[in-house]
Design a protein around this motif. Structure first.
Motif, short mmCIF file in Angstrom:
data_model
loop_
_atom_site.label_atom_id
_atom_site.label_comp_id
_atom_site.label_asym_id
_atom_site.label_seq_id
_atom_site.Cartn_x
_atom_site.Cartn_y
_atom_site.Cartn_z
N VAL A 185 0.83 -1.19 0.00
CA VAL A 185 0.00 0.00 0.00
C VAL A 185 0.88 1.25 0.00
O VAL A 185 1.77 1.39 0.83
N ASN A 186 0.60 2.14 -0.94
CA ASN A 186 1.28 3.43 -0.99
C ASN A 186 0.87 4.22 0.26
O ASN A 186 -0.31 4.36 0.54
N PRO A 187 1.82 4.73 1.03
CA PRO A 187 1.47 5.41 2.28
C PRO A 187 0.64 6.68 2.09
O PRO A 187 0.03 7.15 3.05
N ASN A 188 0.56 7.22 0.91
CA ASN A 188 -0.27 8.40 0.66
C ASN A 188 -1.75 8.14 0.88
O ASN A 188 -2.51 9.07 1.14
N ILE A 189 -2.19 6.90 0.79
CA ILE A 189 -3.63 6.63 0.95
C ILE A 189 -4.08 6.72 2.40
O ILE A 189 -5.27 6.81 2.66
N TYR A 190 -3.14 6.72 3.35
CA TYR A 190 -3.53 6.83 4.76
C TYR A 190 -4.16 8.18 5.06
O TYR A 190 -4.84 8.33 6.07
N ALA A 191 -3.96 9.16 4.21
CA ALA A 191 -4.60 10.46 4.39
C ALA A 191 -6.10 10.38 4.11
O ALA A 191 -6.87 11.23 4.55
N PHE A 192 -6.53 9.34 3.39
CA PHE A 192 -7.93 9.19 3.00
C PHE A 192 -8.68 8.12 3.78
O PHE A 192 -9.89 8.03 3.68
N ILE A 193 -7.97 7.29 4.52
CA ILE A 193 -8.58 6.11 5.14
C ILE A 193 -8.41 6.18 6.66
O ILE A 193 -7.34 6.50 7.16
N LYS A 194 -9.46 5.82 7.38
CA LYS A 194 -9.40 5.75 8.83
C LYS A 194 -8.56 4.55 9.26
O LYS A 194 -8.45 3.56 8.54
N ASP A 195 -8.02 4.62 10.45
CA ASP A 195 -7.19 3.53 10.97
C ASP A 195 -7.96 2.23 11.15
O ASP A 195 -7.42 1.16 10.98
N ASP A 196 -9.24 2.32 11.48
CA ASP A 196 -10.03 1.12 11.73
C ASP A 196 -10.82 0.64 10.51
O ASP A 196 -11.62 -0.28 10.60
#
Length: 104
Positions: free
Chosen positions: A66-77
């Motif tokens: 997973v490209n780490p840039n998508i963590y800006a769009f997705i919740k941790d849970d």
């Protein structure tokens, strides 16, 4: 965040002998009135950039990067489910659940 392949995704990966998937933000997505707030991702077998920059998840016999840039769009849970669609040899992977950043 949890990432998994559904039954169709696993079957397609096994049939094509795919061992790794790469999830990147889709920078070419076309925005319209119906997709405001939604985020599109590109799920492919092709690596973009350095492998060291991806976060790795395992789902049985398939490695998912997973490209780490998508963590800006997705919740941790949040759970991301990957599936396959298409006919015959024209199948491709996609993110099954819609991600809407406005509803967060």
């Amino acid at each position: 965040m949890k990432i998994k392949l559904d039954k169709k995704g696993r079957e397609f990966a096994a049939k094509k002998d795919i061992k790794a998937l790469f999830i990147n933000p889709d920078l070419d997505s076309k925005e319209s009135c119906c997709t405001i707030g939604t985020v599109d991702f590109d799920v492919s077998t092709k690596q973009v950039g350095k492998l060291e920059s991806y976060h790795k998840y395992d789902d049985e016999n398939i490695e998912i990067y997973v490209n780490p840039n998508i963590y800006a769009f997705i919740k941790d849970d949040e759970e991301i489910e990957i599936s396959a669609f298409g006919l015959g040899s024209f199948k491709k992977f996609y993110i099954k659940n819609e991600i809407n950043t406005i509803e967060r």
